[in-house]
Design a protein around this motif. Structure first.
Motif, PDB file in Angstrom:
ATOM      1  N   MET A  75       0.829  -1.200   0.000  1.00  0.00           N
ATOM      2  CA  MET A  75       0.000   0.000   0.000  1.00  0.00           C
ATOM      3  C   MET A  75       0.857   1.241   0.000  1.00  0.00           C
TER       4      MET A  75
ATOM      5  N   PHE B 173     -10.324   2.892  -5.121  1.00  0.00           N
ATOM      6  CA  PHE B 173      -9.947   3.095  -3.719  1.00  0.00           C
ATOM      7  C   PHE B 173     -10.467   1.959  -2.850  1.00  0.00           C
TER       8      PHE B 173
ATOM      9  N   GLN C 103      -8.314  -1.242  -3.560  1.00  0.00           N
ATOM     10  CA  GLN C 103      -6.937  -1.214  -3.083  1.00  0.00           C
ATOM     11  C   GLN C 103      -6.848  -1.150  -1.574  1.00  0.00           C
ATOM     12  N   TYR C 104      -7.764  -0.396  -0.935  1.00  0.00           N
ATOM     13  CA  TYR C 104      -7.589  -0.144   0.488  1.00  0.00           C
ATOM     14  C   TYR C 104      -8.525  -0.967   1.381  1.00  0.00           C
TER      15      TYR C 104
ATOM     16  N   PRO D 220      -6.554  -5.606   1.322  1.00  0.00           N
ATOM     17  CA  PRO D 220      -5.963  -5.807   2.654  1.00  0.00           C
ATOM     18  C   PRO D 220      -6.741  -6.789   3.522  1.00  0.00           C
TER      19      PRO D 220
END
Lengths: 301, 311, 206
Positions: free
Chosen positions: B1, B176, B179-180, B184
């Motif tokens: 990240m 967004f 990816q975030y 995760p």
């Protein structure tokens, strides 16, 4: 107000139910998915070595998995190989070791990696084990996966997995080399080329053209836009007697790759990709073998 | 990240301050030239004995730092201000190459990266999504809405513009989220639900805002908002993003290209269909069948873009 | 008012008179995109079939609990859930076929036909009728996909379900990507022509 409360309550309930259904499906299917992927991968490997369900591989054939990592520590970079060590006793589970080389091809260190033969095939478990072995503060990046095939302890082939850009998206392949780095076979695992055009790369008459190309031929292998000779096509598709086939394959052994009609770019992508993979592998394995011999590291392959 | 964030900041920096970064260096320009050459231009005159000596160079592809590429010659050019490096084998200019020269700047080595220009790469994503891999004519997505709204030019333009705007907003949000949150927490299997949820949210938000801010615009474009959600391109783009690991700028370009490509397809199709209405067509071909045939001809024409390489 | 509909009527409506591909012209993307072989058609058809049936039954079961103001979000969530389940199952148990269909399985979530059936039928009718309506629509889509796949595979590569029936490849054009548009367009015209033909015949008779 009551309306809003009711809406919120019902929406939450719906979401919860949906989450339960999806979560359950994920848990049930995840294991099967991984298992099937392994089965498929193994079937491809054995098929490339010439075995099938009708002709299963003998027990003397062993596949040794080697994973290459690139480890960055500040300005410095290392190339590390996760390799199985000689276990000493027959039948004992293999232990794994991470051998790091610097960019000049000199050995830096050897660290034991705590992982077993099942877990090593899961990318996440493996990455975690490698990270734990090299210690904190280093960037660990998985590069590629190679399989060394031995029969009674003698190397008979190398299987390389790889991915390179095709005409549309990526083409995922596995190729087999013999110990002198001559191509034994090529299998296209995944691609998204156009049906009828680029998708023909998975046909025998294209991918079998790579068979028998020596590393020397491979190094300057090109794609030619000429029609595929009829006898060669027949030999590639396997529709003739074995002796004739061997003769024709021998005749075209050092010829360039005949491009697919209407899919020159796909043909060229595959050729260049295969070329690059074989070249890089040959270069690296020679260095690794030298190091292993110099340091007298007993490996299982 | 962290890598992603750093990449973003770095890119913004490079875009804002062209030249500043390079001026601090000794290198003014560097580029691939020909199949097996790299051209370097220095800021001043350099010692020809050093830059002309191939044993002082180490060149490798960024992804394969352990494999050194074999140089055959280093020719000093431009009166001692530049050098052309010749390699034994053709270079793969799609990959970033790292060149390191020993002894040029005192004892240390001078390192620099040679790659194709990033802006060119971004533009190639845009052009590719718009023409080469046009979502309607070569990926066959969004056909229901495509055939539904391509009867009139005015409708086509309205739909295309609204779609592009919603596409940009929802693709950005999806990136967004993916990816975030999804990566995760290992929630990749929730892709479909999350993406369709974000699209609905965007459509609802644009609807509300437009209604309040510009009612006139809403009256002319509001009807298309409902149709956007039934268009599979809007959900296909986030799914493609999830597969190809793009950064934010690349995401933006893909979304813009997808939207622009849809607008282009709609406009072309509506121009033909307006004329088809007054043409004499066999009765059983009237309406959708002839529209499909025309779309097929467009698809064939778009095949001509394949293999186009601009940058 | 529709209570009197029999199972046969519900089925035939989905397959014939309101066929999602040829008559309603909804969910065209896969019909053009991946109908190059019969097998692809069958696989995607089956996936859509299950999503349609499961979603119809789910909505019909909970129709009294769904607040009218959040009707559409609930439908979307239901469909997305079932698509996710089907997607996971296919990826796990049929990796080969799944890879061929690519992104289209996930895109079932944006199919207008499924939302339309939920809105027009499942939220009003009982579970049994909704089930058969879902079966009819799902089968209609499946039949459409198989028919297109049959034509393209036979004319394009001379095979059916992978078996060589013609022994040669008549027209490579038919499996080229853009031919999907032509095949669907020509078949729609053909069905229109049949309809007009029969109507005229009946008109003459009466």
């Amino acid at each position: 107000m009551k309306d809003i409360l009711s809406i919120v309550f019902r929406l939450t309930l719906t979401c919860l139910m949906a989450a339960t259904v999806m979560g359950a499906a994920f848990i049930f299917t995840n294991k099967a998915k991984k298992h099937n992927e392994h089965v498929r991968e193994e079937r491809t490997m054995y098929a490339l070595l010439g075995y099938s369900e009708a002709k299963p591989a003998p027990a003397s054939i062993v596949l040794h998995q080697i994973y290459r990592y690139i480890i960055t520590e500040g300005e410095r970079q290392y190339v590390s190989y996760l390799i199985p060590l000689e276990s000493g006793k027959p039948g004992a589970p293999p232990t794994y070791s991470l051998i790091s080389l610097d960019l000049q091809g000199k050995m830096v260190d050897q660290k034991p990696v705590a992982i077993d033969g099942e877990k090593i095939r899961e990318r996440e478990d493996r990455d975690r084990a490698v990270m734990a072995a090299v210690g904190p503060g280093k960037d660990v990046h998985f590069a590629d996966h190679t399989i060394i095939v031995t029969e009674n302890g003698k190397r008979i082939a190398y299987l390389l997995g790889g991915k390179f850009p095709g005409f549309k998206t990526f083409i995922n392949v596995m190729l087999a080399l013999d110990p002198s780095y001559t191509m034994v076979g090529l299998e296209i695992l995944e691609h998204e080329e156009d049906p009828g055009l680029g998708a023909e790369i998975e046909q025998d008459y294209f991918k079998n053209q790579f068979q028998g190309k020596s590393i020397k031929t491979l190094k300057d292998l090109k794609v030619v836009k000429e029609p595929l000779p009829a006898e060669y096509q027949q030999a590639l598709e396997g529709g003739m007697a074995e002796a004739d086939m061997a003769r024709i394959m021998e005749k075209y052994k050092d010829k360039d790759i005949y491009a697919l009609t209407g899919a020159t770019i796909s043909s060229k992508s595959v050729t260049d990709g295969v070329k690059g993979m074989a070249k890089k592998f040959a270069y690296r394995l020679d260095i690794l073998d030298n190091i292993l011999k110099e340091q007298q590291i007993a490996v299982s392959f | 990240m962290n890598m992603k964030l750093r990449q973003l900041l770095l890119l913004a920096f490079v875009l804002l301050l062209p030249g500043v970064l390079q001026a601090a260096d000794l290198i003014k320009e560097k580029s691939f030239s020909g199949a097996n050459e790299i051209k370097v231009l220095f800021t001043g005159t350099v010692d020809a004995a050093i830059v002309g000596d191939i044993s002082r160079y180490i060149v490798y592809e960024e992804n394969d730092p352990d494999i050194k590429l074999a140089l055959t010659a280093a020719t000093v050019t431009d009166g001692g201000r530049g050098v052309i490096l010749k390699f034994a084998e053709p270079l793969n200019s799609a990959n970033t190459h790292v060149v390191s020269i020993r002894g040029l700047n005192g004892a240390g080595a001078v390192d620099f990266k040679v790659s194709k220009s990033y802006l060119g790469y971004l533009l190639s994503i845009l052009i590719s999504a718009m023409l080469i891999n046009n979502f309607v004519f070569t990926k066959y997505l969004g056909l229901c809405v495509f055939f539904g709204t391509s009867k009139r030019k005015s409708t086509a333009k309205g739909m295309g513009v609204v779609f592009t705007i919603v596409m940009l907003v929802s693709a950005s949000m999806s990136w967004f989220f993916y990816q975030y949150i999804l990566i995760p927490f290992n929630l990749n299997f929730l892709q479909i639900v999350v993406f369709i949820g974000l699209v609905s949210l965007t459509v609802q938000a644009v609807d509300t805002i437009l209604r309040k801010v510009n009612p006139v615009l809403f009256n002319s474009f509001g009807v298309f908002l409902v149709l956007v959600i039934a268009n599979c391109i809007i959900i296909a783009v986030p799914l493609i993003l999830a597969n190809s690991n793009y950064n934010y700028f690349e995401t933006f370009m893909l979304a813009l290209g997808a939207g622009g490509g849809f607008l282009l397809a709609l406009y072309l199709m509506s121009s033909v269909r307006e004329r088809l209405e007054i043409a004499k067509i066999p009765s059983s071909f009237k309406g959708l069948p002839i529209a499909f045939i025309v779309a097929g001809q467009f698809a064939m024409a778009f095949l001509g873009f394949s293999g186009l390489k601009l940058f | 008012m529709t209570n009197t509909k029999s199972i046969g009527q519900l089925l035939s409506r989905g397959i014939l008179s309101e066929n999602p591909i040829f008559k309603l012209a909804l969910s065209m993307c896969p019909a053009v995109g991946i109908s190059t072989t019969v097998m692809n058609g069958v696989m995607l058809g089956v996936a859509v079939f299950f999503v349609q049936v499961f979603s119809s039954v789910t909505i019909s079961l909970f129709k009294d609990q769904i607040h009218p103001r959040i009707r559409i979000p609930t439908y979307t969530l239901t469909i997305a859930t079932w698509v996710t389940v089907i997607d996971l199952v296919l990826a796990a148990y049929m990796p080969g076929a799944y890879a061929k269909m690519g992104i289209f399985v996930k895109l079932i979530v944006a199919f207008a036909i499924i939302t339309m059936r939920l809105e027009m039928f499942a939220c009003k009718e009982n579970v049994k009728d909704s089930f058969w309506d879902g079966v009819g629509m799902g089968l209609g889509f499946l039949v459409g996909m198989v028919v297109i796949g049959f034509v393209r595979e036979l004319l394009g590569s001379g095979t059916i379900l992978g078996y060589d029936v013609l022994g040669f490849k008549p027209l490579l054009f038919f499996i080229l990507p853009c031919a999907g548009f032509f095949v669907v367009g020509l078949m729609m015209a053909f069905f229109n022509w049949i309809e007009v033909f029969y109507k005229q015949k009946r008109g003459v008779r009466s």
